[in-house]
Motif scaffolding. Structure first.
Motif, PDB file in Angstrom:
ATOM      1  N   VAL A   1       0.842  -1.182   0.000  1.00 53.90           N
ATOM      2  CA  VAL A   1       0.000   0.000   0.000  1.00 53.90           C
ATOM      3  C   VAL A   1       0.883   1.240   0.000  1.00 53.90           C
ATOM      4  CG1 VAL A   1      -1.721   1.327   1.267  1.00 53.90           C
ATOM      5  CG2 VAL A   1      -1.852  -1.177   1.208  1.00 53.90           C
ATOM      6  N   GLN A   2       0.578   2.120  -0.925  1.00 53.64           N
ATOM      7  CA  GLN A   2       1.297   3.400  -0.965  1.00 53.64           C
ATOM      8  C   GLN A   2       0.335   4.527  -0.617  1.00 53.64           C
ATOM      9  OE1 GLN A   2       3.034   3.482  -4.935  1.00 53.64           O
ATOM     10  NE2 GLN A   2       5.031   3.015  -4.059  1.00 53.64           N
ATOM     11  N   LEU A   3       0.799   5.428   0.195  1.00 57.85           N
ATOM     12  CA  LEU A   3       0.009   6.579   0.603  1.00 57.85           C
ATOM     13  C   LEU A   3       0.777   7.835   0.228  1.00 57.85           C
ATOM     14  CD1 LEU A   3      -0.919   5.341   4.190  1.00 57.85           C
ATOM     15  CD2 LEU A   3      -2.334   5.180   2.138  1.00 57.85           C
ATOM     16  N   VAL A   4       0.131   8.733  -0.482  1.00 56.96           N
ATOM     17  CA  VAL A   4       0.790   9.961  -0.925  1.00 56.96           C
ATOM     18  C   VAL A   4      -0.061  11.159  -0.509  1.00 56.96           C
ATOM     19  CG1 VAL A   4       1.678  11.264  -2.875  1.00 56.96           C
ATOM     20  CG2 VAL A   4       1.802   8.757  -2.890  1.00 56.96           C
ATOM     21  N   GLU A   5       0.506  11.964   0.380  1.00 55.00           N
ATOM     22  CA  GLU A   5      -0.199  13.144   0.862  1.00 55.00           C
ATOM     23  C   GLU A   5       0.042  14.344  -0.053  1.00 55.00           C
ATOM     24  OE1 GLU A   5       1.565  11.071   4.607  1.00 55.00           O
ATOM     25  OE2 GLU A   5       2.199  11.553   2.561  1.00 55.00           O
ATOM     26  N   SER A   6      -0.911  15.248  -0.047  1.00 55.36           N
ATOM     27  CA  SER A   6      -0.777  16.518  -0.756  1.00 55.36           C
ATOM     28  C   SER A   6      -1.682  17.539  -0.087  1.00 55.36           C
ATOM     29  CB  SER A   6      -1.142  16.369  -2.239  1.00 55.36           C
ATOM     30  OG  SER A   6      -2.487  15.961  -2.382  1.00 55.36           O
ATOM     31  N   GLY A   7      -1.521  18.789  -0.483  1.00 54.42           N
ATOM     32  CA  GLY A   7      -2.413  19.834   0.010  1.00 54.42           C
ATOM     33  C   GLY A   7      -1.838  20.703   1.106  1.00 54.42           C
ATOM     34  N   GLY A   8      -0.655  20.358   1.578  1.00 53.56           N
ATOM     35  CA  GLY A   8      -0.050  21.198   2.594  1.00 53.56           C
ATOM     36  C   GLY A   8       0.368  22.540   2.017  1.00 53.56           C
ATOM     37  N   GLY A   9       0.710  23.453   2.894  1.00 51.63           N
ATOM     38  CA  GLY A   9       1.131  24.773   2.448  1.00 51.63           C
ATOM     39  C   GLY A   9       1.160  25.739   3.597  1.00 51.63           C
ATOM     40  N   SER A  10       1.226  27.006   3.249  1.00 51.97           N
ATOM     41  CA  SER A  10       1.270  28.064   4.254  1.00 51.97           C
ATOM     42  C   SER A  10      -0.057  28.801   4.278  1.00 51.97           C
ATOM     43  CB  SER A  10       2.402  29.042   3.935  1.00 51.97           C
ATOM     44  OG  SER A  10       3.651  28.407   4.011  1.00 51.97           O
ATOM     45  N   VAL A  11      -0.520  29.098   5.459  1.00 53.95           N
ATOM     46  CA  VAL A  11      -1.795  29.790   5.620  1.00 53.95           C
ATOM     47  C   VAL A  11      -1.716  30.670   6.861  1.00 53.95           C
ATOM     48  CG1 VAL A  11      -2.828  27.929   6.969  1.00 53.95           C
ATOM     49  CG2 VAL A  11      -4.301  29.446   5.623  1.00 53.95           C
ATOM     50  N   GLN A  12      -2.503  31.720   6.865  1.00 51.88           N
ATOM     51  CA  GLN A  12      -2.561  32.564   8.060  1.00 51.88           C
ATOM     52  C   GLN A  12      -3.502  31.949   9.085  1.00 51.88           C
ATOM     53  OE1 GLN A  12      -3.576  36.562   6.724  1.00 51.88           O
ATOM     54  NE2 GLN A  12      -1.412  37.115   6.759  1.00 51.88           N
ATOM     55  N   ALA A  13      -3.272  32.290  10.314  1.00 47.04           N
ATOM     56  CA  ALA A  13      -4.150  31.825  11.387  1.00 47.04           C
ATOM     57  C   ALA A  13      -5.598  32.197  11.069  1.00 47.04           C
ATOM     58  CB  ALA A  13      -3.727  32.431  12.723  1.00 47.04           C
ATOM     59  N   GLY A  14      -6.487  31.246  11.306  1.00 47.40           N
ATOM     60  CA  GLY A  14      -7.895  31.443  10.983  1.00 47.40           C
ATOM     61  C   GLY A  14      -8.270  30.911   9.619  1.00 47.40           C
ATOM     62  N   GLY A  15      -7.274  30.599   8.818  1.00 46.55           N
ATOM     63  CA  GLY A  15      -7.523  30.102   7.474  1.00 46.55           C
ATOM     64  C   GLY A  15      -7.801  28.614   7.436  1.00 46.55           C
ATOM     65  N   SER A  16      -7.929  28.103   6.221  1.00 44.72           N
ATOM     66  CA  SER A  16      -8.278  26.697   6.010  1.00 44.72           C
ATOM     67  C   SER A  16      -7.347  26.040   5.006  1.00 44.72           C
ATOM     68  CB  SER A  16      -9.719  26.585   5.489  1.00 44.72           C
ATOM     69  OG  SER A  16     -10.644  27.095   6.405  1.00 44.72           O
ATOM     70  N   LEU A  17      -7.191  24.749   5.147  1.00 49.77           N
ATOM     71  CA  LEU A  17      -6.480  23.919   4.184  1.00 49.77           C
ATOM     72  C   LEU A  17      -7.187  22.572   4.117  1.00 49.77           C
ATOM     73  CD1 LEU A  17      -2.647  24.380   4.963  1.00 49.77           C
ATOM     74  CD2 LEU A  17      -3.833  25.067   2.860  1.00 49.77           C
ATOM     75  N   ARG A  18      -7.090  21.928   2.963  1.00 50.95           N
ATOM     76  CA  ARG A  18      -7.580  20.564   2.851  1.00 50.95           C
ATOM     77  C   ARG A  18      -6.445  19.669   2.405  1.00 50.95           C
ATOM     78  NH1 ARG A  18     -12.269  17.717  -0.858  1.00 50.95           N
ATOM     79  NH2 ARG A  18     -10.699  18.005  -2.491  1.00 50.95           N
ATOM     80  N   GLY A 110       2.387   7.452   4.878  1.00 57.03           N
ATOM     81  CA  GLY A 110       2.863   8.305   3.807  1.00 57.03           C
ATOM     82  C   GLY A 110       4.096   9.063   4.251  1.00 57.03           C
ATOM     83  N   LYS A 111       4.619   9.892   3.358  1.00 57.38           N
ATOM     84  CA  LYS A 111       5.850  10.630   3.661  1.00 57.38           C
ATOM     85  C   LYS A 111       5.588  12.007   4.241  1.00 57.38           C
ATOM     86  CE  LYS A 111       8.691   8.155   0.340  1.00 57.38           C
ATOM     87  NZ  LYS A 111       9.617   8.260  -0.815  1.00 57.38           N
ATOM     88  N   GLY A 112       4.349  12.429   4.237  1.00 54.00           N
ATOM     89  CA  GLY A 112       3.996  13.667   4.904  1.00 54.00           C
ATOM     90  C   GLY A 112       3.847  14.862   3.984  1.00 54.00           C
ATOM     91  N   THR A 113       3.100  15.835   4.475  1.00 55.70           N
ATOM     92  CA  THR A 113       2.948  17.114   3.793  1.00 55.70           C
ATOM     93  C   THR A 113       3.004  18.209   4.859  1.00 55.70           C
ATOM     94  OG1 THR A 113       1.585  18.394   2.242  1.00 55.70           O
ATOM     95  CG2 THR A 113       0.403  17.060   3.856  1.00 55.70           C
ATOM     96  N   GLN A 114       3.747  19.257   4.579  1.00 57.67           N
ATOM     97  CA  GLN A 114       4.014  20.285   5.583  1.00 57.67           C
ATOM     98  C   GLN A 114       2.903  21.331   5.615  1.00 57.67           C
ATOM     99  OE1 GLN A 114       6.812  20.405   7.710  1.00 57.67           O
ATOM    100  NE2 GLN A 114       5.616  22.013   8.714  1.00 57.67           N
ATOM    101  N   VAL A 115       2.479  21.661   6.811  1.00 57.91           N
ATOM    102  CA  VAL A 115       1.505  22.738   7.029  1.00 57.91           C
ATOM    103  C   VAL A 115       2.168  23.803   7.889  1.00 57.91           C
ATOM    104  CG1 VAL A 115      -0.676  23.371   8.127  1.00 57.91           C
ATOM    105  CG2 VAL A 115      -0.504  21.245   6.797  1.00 57.91           C
TER     106      VAL A 115
END
Length: 119
Positions: A1-18, A110-115
């Motif tokens: 089984v391979q797991l690949v994360e995506s969607g991380g990034g930089s956001v201001q406090a109060g914001g959203s990410l998926r 998975g290998k992770g995605t940075q937030v």
């Protein structure tokens, strides 16, 4: 089984990410999938779990702000993160386990995605 994360990034406090986690070759009918996070130099913390019976569980510090879900094909796991706080900043890992037992110690990672969350 391979797991690949995506969607991380930089956001201001109060914001959203998926965050998304694409899973390959997952054929177990009973399973759990989860999100964990880790700040460099600290232990990895559990964030949320979704299992094949539809159960969802959340860590107290994300309850009401984060939502774990899965697509209809059950090949992608999501983590919708709202009202983000600086303390949510971490590397986020997707994990999967081929049973409903020992979900806290998943077999596959998975290998992770940075937030990053700025104040």
């Amino acid at each position: 089984v391979q797991l690949v994360e995506s969607g991380g990034g930089s956001v201001q406090a109060g914001g959203s990410l998926r965050l998304s986690c694409a899973a390959s070759r997952y054929t177990s009918s009973k399973y759990c999938m989860a999100w964990f996070r880790q700040v460099q130099g600290k232990e990895r913390d559990w964030v949320a779990t979704l299992d094949s019976d539809g159960g969802q569980r959340y860590a107290d510090n994300v309850k009401g702000r984060f939502t774990i879900s899965q697509d209809g094909a059950k090949t992608t796991l999501y983590l919708q993160m709202n009202s983000l706080k600086p303390e949510d900043a971490a590397m986020y890992y997707c994990a999967a386990h081929p049973s409903l037992i020992y979900c806290s110690a998943p077999r596959y990672w998975g290998k992770g995605t940075q937030v990053t969350v700025s104040s």
